[in-house]
Design a protein around this motif. Structure first.
Motif, short mmCIF file in Angstrom:
data_model
loop_
_atom_site.label_atom_id
_atom_site.label_comp_id
_atom_site.label_asym_id
_atom_site.label_seq_id
_atom_site.Cartn_x
_atom_site.Cartn_y
_atom_site.Cartn_z
N THR A 1 -9.49 49.26 12.04
CA THR A 1 -10.61 48.48 11.51
C THR A 1 -11.43 47.92 12.65
OG1 THR A 1 -9.26 47.87 9.59
CG2 THR A 1 -11.24 46.56 10.02
N ASP A 2 -12.76 48.08 12.59
CA ASP A 2 -13.58 47.53 13.66
C ASP A 2 -13.78 46.03 13.46
OD1 ASP A 2 -15.70 47.11 11.88
OD2 ASP A 2 -16.85 48.84 12.56
N THR A 3 -14.44 45.40 14.39
CA THR A 3 -14.57 43.95 14.36
C THR A 3 -15.51 43.45 13.27
OG1 THR A 3 -16.22 44.10 16.13
CG2 THR A 3 -13.94 43.62 16.78
N GLU A 4 -16.19 44.38 12.60
CA GLU A 4 -17.03 44.00 11.45
C GLU A 4 -16.32 44.23 10.14
OE1 GLU A 4 -19.92 42.53 12.06
OE2 GLU A 4 -19.38 42.76 14.18
N GLY A 5 -15.03 44.64 10.21
CA GLY A 5 -14.26 44.84 9.00
C GLY A 5 -14.37 46.22 8.38
N ARG A 6 -14.96 47.18 9.11
CA ARG A 6 -15.15 48.52 8.58
C ARG A 6 -14.06 49.46 9.10
NH1 ARG A 6 -21.22 48.25 10.81
NH2 ARG A 6 -19.92 48.12 12.68
N PRO A 7 -13.62 50.42 8.28
CA PRO A 7 -12.66 51.40 8.77
C PRO A 7 -13.29 52.27 9.85
CG PRO A 7 -13.46 52.02 6.59
CD PRO A 7 -13.97 50.64 6.86
N PHE A 8 -12.49 52.60 10.86
CA PHE A 8 -12.98 53.40 11.98
C PHE A 8 -12.00 54.55 12.19
CE2 PHE A 8 -13.64 54.65 16.35
CZ PHE A 8 -14.99 54.43 16.61
N PHE B 1 -19.62 47.65 23.23
CA PHE B 1 -18.23 48.10 23.17
C PHE B 1 -17.70 47.95 21.74
CE2 PHE B 1 -16.81 47.33 27.86
CZ PHE B 1 -17.72 48.29 28.28
N ILE B 2 -16.93 48.94 21.31
CA ILE B 2 -16.34 48.92 19.97
C ILE B 2 -14.92 48.39 20.05
CG2 ILE B 2 -15.59 50.35 18.02
CD1 ILE B 2 -17.87 52.31 18.90
N PRO C 1 -10.22 39.91 14.70
CA PRO C 1 -11.52 40.56 14.92
C PRO C 1 -12.51 39.68 15.65
CG PRO C 1 -10.73 41.02 12.71
CD PRO C 1 -9.78 40.01 13.29
N GLU C 2 -12.53 38.38 15.33
CA GLU C 2 -13.46 37.47 16.00
C GLU C 2 -13.13 37.30 17.47
OE1 GLU C 2 -13.34 37.02 11.75
OE2 GLU C 2 -11.72 36.82 13.23
N VAL C 3 -11.84 37.20 17.78
CA VAL C 3 -11.42 37.05 19.17
C VAL C 3 -11.77 38.30 19.97
CG1 VAL C 3 -9.40 36.90 20.69
CG2 VAL C 3 -9.59 35.38 18.71
N VAL C 4 -11.50 39.46 19.40
CA VAL C 4 -11.81 40.71 20.09
C VAL C 4 -13.31 40.87 20.31
CG1 VAL C 4 -11.74 43.24 19.90
CG2 VAL C 4 -9.72 41.88 19.30
N ARG C 5 -14.10 40.55 19.28
CA ARG C 5 -15.54 40.70 19.42
C ARG C 5 -16.10 39.79 20.51
NH1 ARG C 5 -17.62 44.69 18.99
NH2 ARG C 5 -18.35 44.17 21.08
N ASP C 6 -15.65 38.56 20.54
CA ASP C 6 -16.12 37.62 21.56
C ASP C 6 -15.71 38.09 22.95
OD1 ASP C 6 -17.30 34.92 22.23
OD2 ASP C 6 -15.26 34.65 23.04
N TYR C 7 -14.51 38.60 23.06
CA TYR C 7 -14.00 39.09 24.35
C TYR C 7 -14.83 40.27 24.84
CZ TYR C 7 -10.58 41.08 27.66
OH TYR C 7 -9.94 41.60 28.77
N LEU C 8 -15.05 41.25 23.99
CA LEU C 8 -15.79 42.44 24.41
C LEU C 8 -17.25 42.12 24.72
CD1 LEU C 8 -14.38 45.14 21.96
CD2 LEU C 8 -13.74 44.72 24.35
#
Length: 232
Positions: A70-77, A149-150, A135-142
């Protein structure tokens, strides 16, 4: 819109300074030892036969791993499907990593911003620490490296299955309490637009190596293509 449709945007000066500082750290880190998982990497990597890539060449083209997170926007990847037609640098790490992860990500961010970089290049980061990496932690980090970055997350079982599919050592938690570390594979895996991998990049790889190999990988658009040639 899926990840294939994401558009890379410029980083802020703060992010650029951070990436530059971490890239400089890579030079020091390369002289100080190897990353977790290097011994396991050596068992899975052999010298290739093309002799044109500066990364560690594989014995032959390797299909992109099949896994869905799942990506950081909640979508399947779906990794194999979403990365088709693009150069993809795949890396398994975690946001609390003190050294290996920020070095790799900073280097890749700098490389992808260089003039002349193929526009179809992307970085996919998969967390190996789902307990802390929301997801929020990962998004902020990237975003501190590159907003393009995905980031992918999942349950522990899901991320372990993804590591197995990519043929890297499954991460291991080391230590107790909230400040534990995670021993994980230290290499970046590269996949060409044709959906095959040809090389990997261990901890200590320099920006010049990534920059040299990127256009060679970007040219591999047909199933039978080989680096520096036409078809296998």
């Amino acid at each position: 819109m899926g990840a294939m449709g994401q558009i890379r945007t410029s980083r802020s000066p703060r992010r650029a300074r951070l990436a530059a500082a971490l890239a400089a750290l890579a030079v020091l880190a390369a002289a100080c030892g190897t990353a977790a998982g290097d011994d396991d990497e050596a068992d899975a990597i052999v010298d290739g036969t093309w002799g044109v890539l500066e990364g560690i060449e594989l014995a032959g083209p390797t299909p992109a791993p099949e896994f869905t997170l799942t990506d950081t926007e909640g979508r399947p990847f779906d990794f194999a499907a979403e990365t088709a037609g693009r150069v993809t640098f795949l890396y398994f790490g975690y946001t609390f990593c003190p050294d290996i992860c920020p070095v790799h990500l900073a280097q890749l961010a700098e490389v992808l911003e260089k003039p002349g970089t193929p526009p179809n290049a992307q970085v996919v980061f998969v967390t190996v620490d789902p307990a802390r990496d929301t997801p929020e932690v990962v998004r902020d980090y990237l975003d501190s490296f590159d907003v393009g970055f995905i980031g992918l997350v999942g349950t522990l079982d899901e991320v372990e299955a993804a590591q197995a599919a990519a043929n890297v050592p499954v991460a291991i938690v080391e230590g107790d309490g909230d400040d534990y570390t995670v021993g994980h594979a230290g290499q970046v895996l590269a996949f060409a637009p044709n959906g095959f991998g040809y090389s990997v990049y261990p901890f200590g790889t320099r920006q010049t190596t990534f920059a040299h190999d990127l256009p060679l990988l970007a040219a591999l658009t047909e199933p039978g293509a080989i680096p520096g040639g036409t078809e296998s």
